[in-house]
Write a protein that holds these residues in place. Structure first.
Motif, mmCIF file in Angstrom:
data_model
loop_
_atom_site.group_PDB
_atom_site.id
_atom_site.type_symbol
_atom_site.label_atom_id
_atom_site.label_comp_id
_atom_site.label_asym_id
_atom_site.label_seq_id
_atom_site.Cartn_x
_atom_site.Cartn_y
_atom_site.Cartn_z
ATOM 1 N N ILE A 173 -64.188 68.505 -33.330
ATOM 2 C CA ILE A 173 -65.425 68.160 -34.052
ATOM 3 C C ILE A 173 -65.077 67.312 -35.273
ATOM 4 N N LEU A 174 -64.061 67.755 -36.028
ATOM 5 C CA LEU A 174 -63.692 67.013 -37.237
ATOM 6 C C LEU A 174 -63.120 65.637 -36.873
ATOM 7 N N ASP A 175 -62.342 65.581 -35.800
ATOM 8 C CA ASP A 175 -61.770 64.305 -35.376
ATOM 9 C C ASP A 175 -62.885 63.298 -35.063
ATOM 10 N N GLN A 176 -63.895 63.789 -34.384
ATOM 11 C CA GLN A 176 -65.041 62.936 -34.051
ATOM 12 C C GLN A 176 -65.734 62.422 -35.325
ATOM 13 N N LEU A 177 -65.882 63.329 -36.296
ATOM 14 C CA LEU A 177 -66.550 62.943 -37.551
ATOM 15 C C LEU A 177 -65.739 61.868 -38.282
ATOM 16 N N HIS A 178 -64.428 61.947 -38.170
ATOM 17 C CA HIS A 178 -63.581 60.916 -38.803
ATOM 18 C C HIS A 178 -63.938 59.537 -38.253
ATOM 19 N N TYR A 179 -64.031 59.447 -36.916
ATOM 20 C CA TYR A 179 -64.331 58.141 -36.318
ATOM 21 C C TYR A 179 -65.730 57.666 -36.700
ATOM 22 N N GLN A 180 -66.648 58.621 -36.872
ATOM 23 C CA GLN A 180 -68.013 58.208 -37.208
ATOM 24 C C GLN A 180 -68.180 57.828 -38.680
ATOM 25 N N TYR A 181 -67.517 58.574 -39.586
ATOM 26 C CA TYR A 181 -67.861 58.452 -41.007
ATOM 27 C C TYR A 181 -66.726 57.962 -41.910
#
Ligand code: HEM
Length: 525
Positions: free
Chosen positions: A122-130
């Motif tokens: 989940i956090l990895d995904q947020l990195h790519y988004q934000y």
């Protein structure tokens, strides 16, 4: 009661309750920490609800239930409205990007994590988004900047451990000490003790060919932590009121207590880790602080066993997938006097590069290690982080940063040996943590892993078992502070190894006369 009185009373009650909601947010909840008081707040809330209801009935109010519900709705309505307004518009973290619901409440994070328990993804995904600084909670930032570990964990850091570390309260493990206060003496005991076995007791799993009940306990107990980690207050409420969570957590706590209790009251003469902990407490000349001892027992069990076992699993995966690497490591081990030459194993170039690469891609603590800024705030790179901000630094994503590691998601041990140009910035590689709270078991843990792999690689060919694709171990991996890998079926085929047998005979005799405790650490910690 007159009609006017009947209709006006709930409005008066609603208004009073709403003001109480507004004040409790602005005077109480907005300041300080409340996670340990969460169960008390729940009790007080229930008590207030019941008392108010009974009082209204006693006063002859026919609409007592309606009034009580109105009061509760008005209180919480205003409380949440005030929180929402503050968190979205006035909070010092407002300028940081992040998903809308995460900015509002950590409960949304718990909700997102709970089905699959893969916070690291989940956090990895947020990195790519934000980007590198993501607001993942009302007062929490998740940081993906390569300098984060230096700043939040380095020797001169002003950060402290976040409220998450009060999870064991009232027990206090070495890793639950959040501030500098009282840490150094406890750390000295650990540093002395960690040359030794943990509790001098084997769980006999290898003899019985089954999981010990205690290991199952560990997996279940940590499983609850996995999804409640984003909201520590919720964990304290669940451990107090939710029967299943309470049972699982208490069983784990009781197990830790019983391990230390055996050592305290059964007068076992062996000098294992717990011996030094008990001695240090006795030398204070005061009444034994059982909360410290039980807390440390918990820390030994979680930090000392799960970490090593998980590193071994990831390493075995790497070996089964890359047979040529087994051959290279085997050749290096053959160059030693014996397979259990502890110092020699620590110097084998490719073997240790293989372990580094395993721990880079699959860190045992993928997202844990949460810290908090104090009153002065900190700066990471060019970004100022305000006071009293919780900081998450997910190792899983940080050690896969393409800006720091070339072909970052590929398993390339040579980046640690012949291809150093593939490491552009080593700072995010931090499998044992850094600074004051670096892992005191690093040497012991690495020694256990090296020795265990050394014997396996020397004696067996390691391959995936028939039908094993090698994917479930990661696909089913959950994040419970420590990583919990999925199943991995490995086939060990005995090699015809005259050299190995000769060495084994020799080294068994040597290790008996020097240190007999090495292997016990793996099995019993
Ligand atoms: C391969 C094996 C291991 C790895 C990868 C590992 C990794 C880590 C990491 C990342 C931390 C920091 C956690 C945090 O910030 O909260 C840590 C802390 C700790 N580890 Fe290990 N560890 C290993 C083995 C061990 C062993 C064998 C022991 C001892 C029995 C141990 C005892 C501890 C303790 C007590 C702490 C807390 C230190 C503190 O907060 O001051 N570890 N470890």
């Amino acid at each position: 009661m007159s009609r006017t009185a009947e209709t006006s009373l709930p409005i008066g009650i609603a208004a009073t309750a709403a003001v109480a909601g507004l004040l409790s947010h602005n005077l109480l909840f907005i300041r300080g920490e409340h996670h340990l008081s969460a169960p008390t707040y729940v009790r007080l809330g229930c008590l207030a609800f019941i008392s108010f209801f009974l009082l209204r009935i006693k006063n002859g109010q026919e609409l007592a239930l309606l009034e009580t519900i109105t009061a509760v709705a008005a209180y919480f309505g205003m409380l949440f409205a005030s929180m929402t307004l503050y968190r979205l518009t006035f909070h010092p973290l407002c300028s940081f990007p992040g998903p809308f619901m995460f900015r509002l409440s950590k409960l949304w994070h718990v909700f997102r994590v709970s089905p699959a328990r893969k916070n690291y993804l989940i956090l990895d995904q947020l990195h790519y988004q934000y980007g590198d600084f993501v607001r993942t909670g009302p007062s929490e930032l998740t940081v993906f900047h390569p300098a984060v570990f230096e700043v939040i964990g380095g020797a001169r850091t002003s950060c402290i451990k976040a409220p998450w570390y009060d999870m064991l309260y009232p027990m206090v493990a070495i890793n639950s000490i959040r501030d500098k206060e009282g840490y150094a003496p406890r750390r000295r005991v650990w540093d002395t003790a960690l040359n030794l076995k943990a509790f001098n007791k084997s769980f006999g799993m290898l003899d019985k060919h089954e999981w010990s009940g205690s290991v199952q306990l560990l997996r279940n107990g940590l499983g609850i932590l996995g999804f409640m980690t984003p909201a520590p207050w919720l964990a304290h409420v669940a451990f107090t009121f939710a029967p299943k969570s309470r049972l699982l957590w208490q069983s784990l706590v009781n197990f830790a207590k019983s391990m230390m209790g055996d050592r305290l009251y059964k007068d076992i003469a062996k000098k294992d880790v717990s011996y030094w902990m008990i001695e240090a407490e006795r030398q204070k000349g005061e009444e034994l602080n059982l909360n410290n001892l039980y807390g440390d027992a918990f820390a030994v069990i979680i930090a000392g066993s799960h970490t090593v076992a998980t590193t071994l699993i990831f390493s075995l995966h790497g070996l089964a997938k890359n047979k040529h690497m087994q051959d290279r490591i085997r050749a290096e081990i053959k160059s030693l006097v014996s397979w259990d030459d502890v110092e020699g194993l620590g110097e084998l170039t490719f073997f240790n590069a293989f372990l580094n690469e395993t721990m880079r891609l699959y860190p045992v603590v993928p997202t844990g290690g949460i810290r908090m800024t104090k009153t002065e705030g900190i700066t990471i790179g060019d970004t100022f982080i305000p006071p009293e901000t919780t900081i998450v630094a997910p190792r899983y994503s940080l050690s896969r940063l393409e800006s720091c590691f070339e072909r970052a998601s590929e398993f390339i041990p040579e980046r640690w040996t012949t291809k150093p140009e593939m490491i552009k910035d080593k700072r995010p590689y931090n499998p044992f943590n850094n600074g004051r709270h670096s892992c005191p078991g690093k040497n012991l843990g690495l020694m256990e892993v090296r020795l265990c792999l050394s014997i396996l690689i020397s004696r067996f060919d390691i391959a995936f078992a028939p039908g094993e694709s090698g994917t479930d171990v990661f696909m089913d991996m959950t994040d419970s502070f420590t990583a919990n890998p999925g199943a991995l079926n490995i086939m060990f085929s005995e090699r015809n190894m005259p050299d190995y047998d000769a060495n084994r005979q020799k080294s068994t005799i040597e290790s008996r006369s020097t240190s007999g405790s090495v292997y016990g650490g793996v099995m019993s910690a």
